[in-house]
Design an enzyme around this catalytic site. Structure first.
Site, PDB file in Angstrom:
ATOM      1  N   ARG A   1      40.080  42.926   4.900  1.00  0.00           N
ATOM      2  CA  ARG A   1      39.012  42.399   4.029  1.00  0.00           C
ATOM      3  C   ARG A   1      38.992  40.891   4.231  1.00  0.00           C
ATOM      4  O   ARG A   1      39.978  40.213   3.960  1.00  0.00           O
ATOM      5  CB  ARG A   1      39.284  42.744   2.563  1.00  0.00           C
ATOM      6  CG  ARG A   1      38.438  41.917   1.613  1.00  0.00           C
ATOM      7  CD  ARG A   1      38.462  42.409   0.201  1.00  0.00           C
ATOM      8  NE  ARG A   1      37.716  43.634   0.077  1.00  0.00           N
ATOM      9  CZ  ARG A   1      37.284  44.136  -1.092  1.00  0.00           C
ATOM     10  NH1 ARG A   1      37.549  43.508  -2.220  1.00  0.00           N
ATOM     11  NH2 ARG A   1      36.604  45.258  -1.127  1.00  0.00           N
TER      12      ARG A   1
ATOM     13  N   HIS B   1      30.115  46.341   4.091  1.00  0.00           N
ATOM     14  CA  HIS B   1      31.125  47.018   3.262  1.00  0.00           C
ATOM     15  C   HIS B   1      31.025  48.530   3.540  1.00  0.00           C
ATOM     16  O   HIS B   1      30.655  49.309   2.665  1.00  0.00           O
ATOM     17  CB  HIS B   1      30.890  46.694   1.787  1.00  0.00           C
ATOM     18  CG  HIS B   1      32.064  46.982   0.893  1.00  0.00           C
ATOM     19  ND1 HIS B   1      33.276  47.446   1.371  1.00  0.00           N
ATOM     20  CD2 HIS B   1      32.210  46.884  -0.456  1.00  0.00           C
ATOM     21  CE1 HIS B   1      34.106  47.605   0.351  1.00  0.00           C
ATOM     22  NE2 HIS B   1      33.491  47.276  -0.758  1.00  0.00           N
TER      23      HIS B   1
ATOM     24  N   ASP C   1      24.532  45.575  -7.367  1.00  0.00           N
ATOM     25  CA  ASP C   1      25.813  44.906  -7.133  1.00  0.00           C
ATOM     26  C   ASP C   1      25.725  43.530  -7.791  1.00  0.00           C
ATOM     27  O   ASP C   1      24.636  43.094  -8.197  1.00  0.00           O
ATOM     28  CB  ASP C   1      26.033  44.784  -5.605  1.00  0.00           C
ATOM     29  CG  ASP C   1      27.410  44.240  -5.226  1.00  0.00           C
ATOM     30  OD1 ASP C   1      28.297  44.165  -6.099  1.00  0.00           O
ATOM     31  OD2 ASP C   1      27.595  43.888  -4.042  1.00  0.00           O
TER      32      ASP C   1
ATOM     33  N   ARG D   1      36.329  56.363  -3.243  1.00  0.00           N
ATOM     34  CA  ARG D   1      36.898  55.446  -2.260  1.00  0.00           C
ATOM     35  C   ARG D   1      38.158  56.050  -1.654  1.00  0.00           C
ATOM     36  O   ARG D   1      38.407  55.969  -0.451  1.00  0.00           O
ATOM     37  CB  ARG D   1      37.240  54.090  -2.901  1.00  0.00           C
ATOM     38  CG  ARG D   1      36.063  53.278  -3.402  1.00  0.00           C
ATOM     39  CD  ARG D   1      35.164  52.814  -2.291  1.00  0.00           C
ATOM     40  NE  ARG D   1      35.851  51.980  -1.328  1.00  0.00           N
ATOM     41  CZ  ARG D   1      36.115  50.681  -1.467  1.00  0.00           C
ATOM     42  NH1 ARG D   1      35.704  50.039  -2.544  1.00  0.00           N
ATOM     43  NH2 ARG D   1      36.745  50.001  -0.519  1.00  0.00           N
TER      44      ARG D   1
HETATM   45  N1  NVA Z   1      29.132  42.166  -2.799  1.00  0.00           N
HETATM   46  C1  NVA Z   1      30.426  42.129  -3.466  1.00  0.00           C
HETATM   47  C2  NVA Z   1      31.108  43.459  -3.350  1.00  0.00           C
HETATM   48  C3  NVA Z   1      32.448  43.525  -4.033  1.00  0.00           C
HETATM   49  C4  NVA Z   1      33.118  44.852  -3.852  1.00  0.00           C
HETATM   50  C5  NVA Z   1      31.272  41.026  -2.843  1.00  0.00           C
HETATM   51  O1  NVA Z   1      31.241  40.863  -1.615  1.00  0.00           O
HETATM   52  O2  NVA Z   1      31.955  40.317  -3.577  1.00  0.00           O
HETATM   53  N1   CP Z   2      34.171  47.968  -4.680  1.00  0.00           N
HETATM   54  C1   CP Z   2      35.231  47.314  -4.178  1.00  0.00           C
HETATM   55  O1   CP Z   2      35.353  47.118  -2.961  1.00  0.00           O
HETATM   56  O2   CP Z   2      36.142  46.948  -5.115  1.00  0.00           O
HETATM   57  P1   CP Z   2      37.383  45.962  -4.914  1.00  0.00           P
HETATM   58  O3   CP Z   2      36.827  44.586  -4.660  1.00  0.00           O
HETATM   59  O4   CP Z   2      38.123  46.048  -6.227  1.00  0.00           O
HETATM   60  O5   CP Z   2      38.216  46.437  -3.761  1.00  0.00           O
END
Ligand code: NVA
Ligand code: CP
Length: 307
Positions: free
Chosen positions: A104, A131, A222, A290
């Site tokens: 990530r 994602h 989101d 997930r």
């Molecule tokens: N669009 C959000 C998703 C978090 C799971 C981010 O990138 O922070």
């Molecule tokens: N939705 C998601 O990716 O959650 P986290 O940021 O908690 O991993």
């Protein structure tokens, strides 16, 4: 015997349509408790995090354990990558010690580089651009609700043209369902990803959330400020006015519609408390999925013979 090419899951189109559906079938079997193999016995997944996480971290760690393997949490603040060690070196070192990498991070190019320089599978656990694991969990949630056929399902996206929106476009591109996206001017999804999806299926692009949601089966949103964009949050709060998914907006969706949100959510901003806590919300099934979806992805790329 010729060596099997290393498979990655850095983007939804890394898998063919058949592979995506097969992975979702496997995830459903896992959820029903019908898959008890432990194909990651003796194997390790390195999990590199340059951003915060609750769901991704826990689901990958628990999922690896349930498949018989071991997961290693590596915060980029603690490993040498955070002090400037090249990604290409990190990729080659990890390839000598572990069996897969989940990452990530910010730049999609970092994930692509990890895959290019390493010799083990790489899974994208979120970048600024994509994602994909979340969308697999979302698709599993949709199939659970409406059955395995995804083409008849109309999906609406309300909000930022962000990593989630881009991955929805990639899913529509591969799987052929109708996707409607409503975002304010200046918050467009990635132009190339949008154009590719438009060449393959019906994509409606609008600045009016009501138009996107009209008759939709899935209403998805989101946060307005994603990780790494915190300095823009005041401007975003202003620019996204009118984009809240509330009961009035949900009233335009189809009778059978469900509400999805990848979480974490900001109640009162992108979604009302009544909607996220209401009867159409499936956000906690989505979060649970997930675990199942990513276990299926790990089997597909790390232990393909065991699917
Ligand atoms: N669009 C959000 C998703 C978090 C799971 C981010 O990138 O922070
Ligand atoms: N939705 C998601 O990716 O959650 P986290 O940021 O908690 O991993």
């Amino acid at each position: 015997m010729p060596e099997r090419p290393v498979r990655h899951f850095v983007s939804i189109p890394d898998f063919s349509r058949e592979e995506l559906l097969d992975t979702l079938d496997l995830a459903a079997r896992m959820k029903r408790g019908e898959y008890t193999a432990r194909p990651l016995e003796g194997r390790t997944l390195a999990m590199i995090f340059a951003k915060s996480s609750t769901r991704t971290r826990v689901s990958f760690e628990v999922g690896t354990y349930q498949l018989g393997g071991h997961a290693l949490f590596l915060s980029s603040r603690d490993i040498q990558l955070g002090r400037g060690e090249p990604l290409a070196d990190t990729a080659r070192v990890l390839s000598r010690m572990v069996d897969g990498i989940m990452i990530r991070t910010f730049a999609q190019s970092d994930v692509d580089d990890l895959a290019r320089y390493g010799s083990i599978p790489v899974i994208n656990g979120l970048t600024d651009l994509l994602h994909p694991c979340q969308i697999m969990a979302d698709l599993q949630t949709i199939r659970q609700e409406f059955g395995p056929e995804l083409e008849p399902v109309k999906v609406a996206w309300v909000g930022d043209g962000n990593n989630m929106a881009n991955s929805w476009l990639n899913a529509a591109y591969r799987l052929g369902f109708e996707l409607r996206l409503a975002f304010p001017a200046g918050y467009e999804p990635d132009a190339e990803i949008l154009a590719r999806a438009q060449s393959a299926t019906k994509i409606v692009v609008t600045h009016d959330p009501r138009e996107a949601v009209e008759g939709a089966d899935v209403v998805n949103t989101d946060v307005w400020t994603s990780m790494g964009q915190e300095e823009e949050s005041q401007k975003r709060l202003r620019d996204f006015q009118g984009y809240i998914v509330d009961e009035a907006l949900m009233g335009r969706a189809s009778q059978r519609s469900i509400f999805l949100h990848c979480l974490p959510a900001h109640r009162g901003e992108e979604v009302s408390d009544a909607v996220i806590e209401g009867p159409r919300s499936r956000v906690f099934d989505e979060a649970e999925n997930r675990l199942h979806a990513q276990k299926a992805i790990m089997v597909k790329v790390m232990a393909p013979g065991a699917a």
